[in-house]
Design a protein around this motif. Structure first.
Motif, short mmCIF file in Angstrom:
data_model
loop_
_atom_site.label_atom_id
_atom_site.label_comp_id
_atom_site.label_asym_id
_atom_site.label_seq_id
_atom_site.Cartn_x
_atom_site.Cartn_y
_atom_site.Cartn_z
N ASP A 6 39.01 43.36 50.08
CA ASP A 6 39.43 44.03 48.86
C ASP A 6 40.03 42.99 47.94
O ASP A 6 41.02 42.30 48.30
CB ASP A 6 40.44 45.13 49.17
CG ASP A 6 39.83 46.25 50.00
OD1 ASP A 6 38.64 46.56 49.80
OD2 ASP A 6 40.55 46.81 50.86
N SER A 57 29.06 44.23 37.99
CA SER A 57 28.99 44.11 39.45
C SER A 57 27.59 43.63 39.83
O SER A 57 26.59 44.17 39.35
CB SER A 57 29.29 45.46 40.11
OG SER A 57 30.60 45.86 39.83
N GLU A 74 34.02 45.90 41.41
CA GLU A 74 35.28 45.76 40.67
C GLU A 74 36.47 45.45 41.57
O GLU A 74 37.37 44.71 41.18
CB GLU A 74 35.57 47.05 39.89
CG GLU A 74 34.61 47.33 38.74
CD GLU A 74 33.34 48.05 39.19
OE1 GLU A 74 33.10 48.13 40.42
OE2 GLU A 74 32.58 48.52 38.33
N GLY A 75 36.49 46.01 42.79
CA GLY A 75 37.65 45.81 43.65
C GLY A 75 37.33 45.29 45.03
O GLY A 75 38.17 45.39 45.94
N SER A 76 36.12 44.73 45.24
CA SER A 76 35.74 44.30 46.58
C SER A 76 34.70 43.20 46.53
O SER A 76 34.03 42.99 45.51
CB SER A 76 35.18 45.48 47.39
OG SER A 76 33.97 45.94 46.82
N THR A 136 40.32 41.75 43.46
CA THR A 136 39.95 41.91 42.05
C THR A 136 39.32 40.62 41.57
O THR A 136 40.01 39.58 41.49
CB THR A 136 41.18 42.23 41.19
OG1 THR A 136 41.77 43.45 41.67
CG2 THR A 136 40.79 42.39 39.73
#
Length: 696
Positions: free
Chosen positions: A517, A428, A496-498, A519
Motif C-alpha cells: 500500500d 494507473s 492510486e494507493g497500491s 501513494t
C-alpha cells in the motif's frame, strides 16, 4: 537383435492375460510383476501371488521376471507421503532393502531383478530420492540381481506432471534398466487428446537418450483407451472430470456398434468412424457425433486467423497493438469479427440397420482455450522495429538498439533507461517486459515513481526511490544464454494507493509476488537495466481495466448464446467488453473459477437445429486471444471423444524406439488391456522350436 518387449502383470489377472502369456510368450522378453506395495517404513506387502506365473516361466524360460513394488496405494495421503518418508529416513530405506531381499529374492529366487515404481515426489529433492534407488539397487547388485525403475517422462524442460526430482543421468547410472512412463500426457482430468502424443515422445526420448545409455531404456506405451464425455458439463452427471479409462476392446465395442454409448436405453447401438492421429499413430474418434468441423473448415471468416499448435488447428482473433489515438486504451471488442460454419446432422445407420438420430435432441460443443484477462491494452510491442523504438520510447540514460535476431524474431538490446515517450500524469498503469539477462545485473519496471526490480539471482523488490517497500526471493535466471532462452517476465501494476509486482518465467501465467500500500509520487513509466538486457515483448495496459480472453457468442437460426463467459462478482463492465474491479483487488479475486491453459468444452444444449437440414452456425469471438478448436454436433444425452492404441500404434513406436534412438525396446502398461492382434505384429523375443502358422 530383436527389440525388447517389457510388460507389467498383476494389476489384474484375467483370462485374456493368461491367453497372451500362454500363446504369445515368445514375443515377451521381460515381465514386471506388479505384486508388492511399500509402506512409509519400507515394509513390503504382497498383493499378487507370483506363483501364478509358474506355468509360463516353465514354458518360456527366456523371459526375465522382475519383482515390482509401488507406492500408489496409501489411502490417506497417496504416494507422496510414502515417498517423502523413504526420502527422509535412512532407517526406512535400509528396511526396504532388507524387505526386497527377504520378500522378493529369498522367496522367489528365480526373479531376475527388482523394479521400483515410485510415483509422486513433486519437489526437487533429487539426491534424497536417488538414495531410495541406491539402497534397493545396491542390495540387488550385492545379491547378483538387477535393478530397474519406472520413471516419469521428462523433456529437457522438465516433467508435465511436476515430478522434477527426477534426474535421468544420475538415475541411469544407478539402475540397470529404466522404463519411462511416457503416457497419460492426456488423462481423465485433462483435455482429450493422444495419451502419448508423437511430438512429446520425440522430445522425451531425444532427452532421455542424451542422459542415459539408450540400450538401458524401454519406451513406455499405453495399451488402454480414454473416453471423455463432451456432451455436457461434468457436474450434470455428478462428476468433476470428463474422462474415464478403458481397454482397447471397450473402445472397439463402441466403435463397431457392438454396444451403445449408454446401456440406459437412451442411445441406439451405432458404429462410428475412428481416425488415426498422424503424430501419435493412435486411433481416435467421436461416439454419438452427428457432424463435426475442424476450426479451419469455415464457410467464411472475418477478423480472425488460423494457426496450428502441437499439430492441432485453431482460429483466433488477436488484439490490436495500440490505441487510436496513440496512448489511448485499445477498443478490443469483437467489432465485425465472425467465423461461419455449415453443419448438417443427418441420420445414421444403427447396428440393426435402422436409420436413427438422437432420441431427444442435439448439443453444440465447442473446444476453446481460455486465457487469464490482461490489462486493457495501450501498447503491445514485440520489439517491432527500429522506428518503433525511436517513436514510442525515449532513452534519458540508456543505450538501447533494435536487433533482428532471426528472420522472425526481434529484440531491443541495451542497458540504462528505456521509458515510454508519453506523460501519463496520474493514470494507473500496468507495465510488463519479457527479457533475458545478457549480463548479470538488475532489471526494473518503473511507473509513477514506484519500481519493481529483480536480479538474475532472483532478488525481487518493490522500491520507492531508494527505499525498499517489499522484497522476496524468486526463481533465479540464467545469464548470457542464446536469444529466446532463459527469458523472464517482470510486471508492475500501480494504482492510486497500491503497487504490485508480478514475476514469472513465462507469459502464460504471471503470478502476483509482492503487494504494498503506497501513494505513488508520480513520474515516467518505463524500464531499466544495470547490465545488458534483451527485451522481446513490452506490454503497457491500464492499471484498472481488464480485457477478458474467454468467451464466444454463437448464433443459430436467429438465436444466440454466449459460451465461456466466466461469472464475476464485484466488477463493472464498460461498452467495450472490459471490466474494472470495484475494489482494489486482484482480478482473480473476482471469480471462483481457475483458468487453465488447456482445451476446455462449452455447450449449447438443445441446439435449435433439425435433422437432415444444413444449418449455418455463426461464431463471434467476443474476446481476443481465445483459441477456437473443433466444433461438434452431438447427441444431447451423451457423446464422447475417445483415444486408444491398437496393434499398429505399438508396432510403429517399437520400430522408432529401436531405429531412431537405439532403445532396448518398449514397456507396455499393462498386459490385458491391449489389442491382442498386437502380438501377431511384434517380432518374437525368442521363438519356440515349433510355431503354428497364422493360417493353420
Amino acid at each position: 537383435m530383436n527389440p525388447g518387449v517389457w510388460a507389467w502383470v498383476g494389476l489384474s489377472w484375467t483370462e485374456r492375460i493368461r491367453l497372451v502369456l500362454e500363446e504369445y510368450g515368445d514375443r515377451l522378453t521381460d515381465i514386471s510383476i506388479f505384486g508388492w506395495i511399500v509402506a512409509a517404513d519400507g515394509t513390503l506387502t504382497e498383493t499378487f501371488d507370483p506363483a501364478q506365473l509358474d506355468t509360463y516361466r516353465e514354458k518360456w524360460p527366456h523371459i526375465r521376471f522382475w519383482g515390482c513394488f509401488r507406492n500408489m496405494d496409501d489411502p490417506v495421503d497417496g504416494p507422496y507421503a510414502i515417498f517423502e518418508a523413504l526420502r527422509d529416513s535412512a532407517t526406512a530405506r535400509a528396511n526396504l532393502a532388507d524387505q526386497v531381499q527377504t520378500k522378493m529374492f529369498d522367496m522367489y529366487p528365480w526373479l531376475y531383478g527388482v523394479d521400483l515404481d515410485m510415483e509422486g515426489g513433486g519437489n526437487f529433492r533429487s539426491e534424497d530420492s536417488e538414495a531410495v534407488f541406491h539402497a534397493v539397487s545396491d542390495r540387488a547388485h550385492a545379491l547378483g540381481k538387477k535393478s530397474s525403475g519406472a520413471l516419469p517422462a521428462l523433456t529437457a524442460t522438465g516433467s508435465v506432471g511436476g515430478e522434477n526430482w527426477v534426474r535421468y543421468k544420475e538415475l541411469g547410472a544407478i539402475l540397470d534398466h529404466v522404463s519411462i512412463m511416457s503416457y497419460d500426457f492426456a488423462w481423465s482430468g485433462s483435455a482429450p487428446g493422444p495419451v502419448s502424443p508423437g511430438f512429446w515422445l520425440e522430445q522425451v526420448y531425444d532427452w532421455a537418450a542424451s542422459q542415459i545409455t539408450p540400450s538401458k531404456i524401454s519406451m513406455g506405451l499405453p495399451l488402454y483407451a480414454y473416453f471423455w464425455s463432451i456432451h455436457d458439463y461434468p457436474s450434470s452427471w455428478g462428476a468433476t472430470r470428463r474422462g474415464v479409462s478403458g481397454t482397447y476392446y471397450s473402445a472397439w465395442q463402441y466403435f463397431t456398434g457392438a454396444r451403445p454409448w449408454s446401456d440406459s436405453g437412451t442411445h441406439n447401438a451405432i458404429g462410428w468412424l475412428a481416425y488415426r492421429d498422424e503424430s501419435s499413430m493412435s486411433l481416435w474418434g467421436y461416439l454419438d457425433c452427428y457432424d463435426w468441423k475442424e476450426p479451419t473448415a469455415w464457410e467464411n471468416i472475418t477478423g480472425a486467423v488460423a494457426g496450428t499448435f502441437q499439430g492441432k488447428d485453431y482460429v483466433v482473433r488477436y488484439g490490436l497493438p495500440g490505441g487510436v489515438p496513440q496512448w489511448s486504451i485499445v477498443d478490443n471488442s469483437a467489432g465485425n469479427s465472425l467465423i461461419a460454419y455449415d453443419f448438417r446432422a443427418d441420420t445414421v445407420t444403427a447396428a440393426n440397420g435402422a436409420q436413427v438420430s438422437p432420441k431427444v435432441g442435439y448439443t453444440l460443443t465447442t473446444e476453446i482455450i481460455q486465457r487469464e484477462p490482461v490489462a486493457a491494452t495501450i501498447i503491445d510491442d514485440y520489439a517491432t522495429s527500429d522506428g518503433q523504438l525511436s517513436n514510442i520510447y525515449v532513452q534519458p540514460s540508456g543505450a538501447w538498439r533494435f536487433i533482428q535476431a532471426t528472420d522472425t524474431y526481434k529484440q531491443y538490446r541495451g542497458s540504462g533507461e528505456l521509458n515510454f515517450n508519453n506523460n501519463f500524469g496520474a493514470q494507473s498503469l500496468y507495465a510488463q517486459a519479457r527479457f533475458q539477462f545478457a549480463e548479470a545485473g538488475r532489471f526494473g519496471v518503473t511507473s509513477q515513481g514506484i519500481t519493481a526490480d529483480v536480479t538474475d539471482g532472483g532478488h525481487l523488490r518493490i522500491m520507492q526511490g531508494s527505499t525498499v517497500l517489499a522484497e522476496k526471493w524468486v526463481t533465479a535466471r540464467p545469464v548470457g544464454t542464446p536469444a529466446m532462452t532463459g527469458r523472464t517476465v517482470l510486471a508492475l501494476r500501480v494504482r492510486e494507493g497500491s503497487a504490485r509486482a508480478y514475476y514469472s518465467t513465462a507469459e502464460t501465467s504471471i503470478p502476483l509476488q509482492l503487494k504494498v500500500d503506497v501513494t505513488p509520487p508520480g513520474g515516467p513509466t518505463g524500464f531499466s537495466s544495470t547490465g545488458d538486457a534483451w527485451i522481446d515483448h513490452i506490454y503497457l495496459g491500464d492499471g484498472w481495466l481488464y480485457q477478458p480472453r474467454e468467451a464466444i457468442e454463437v448464433e443459430v437460426n436467429g438465436q444466440t448464446k454466449v459460451l465461456g463467459r466466466i461469472p464475476r462478482t464485484g466488477v463493472t463492465w464498460d461498452s467495450a467488453n472490459r471490466f474494472r474491479p470495484d475494489l482494489d483487488v486482484e482480478e482473480s479475486e473476482t471469480r471462483q473459477i481457475n483458468i487453465v491453459l488447456d482445451w476446455t468444452y462449452e455447450h449449447w444444449k438443445d441446439l435449435p437445429i433439425s435433422t437432415g437440414q444444413t444449418e449455418r452456425v455463426n461464431i463471434r469471438p467476443l474476446d481476443h486471444d481465445l483459441w477456437l478448436g473443433r466444433l461438434t454436433i452431438l447427441d444431447r444425452d451423451g457423446a464422447s471423444i475417445v483415444y486408444f492404441n491398437d496393434a499398429t500404434s505399438i508396432a510403429h513406436w517399437q520400430g522408432r524406439a529401436a531405429l531412431e534412438w537405439g532403445l532396448q525396446g518398449v514397456a507396455m502398461w499393462s498386459l490385458g488391456q491391449e489389442d491382442v492382434r498386437l502380438w501377431e505384429s511384434l517380432a518374437g523375443g525368442e521363438l519356440p522350436a515349433k510355431t503354428k502358422r497364422l493360417d493353420e
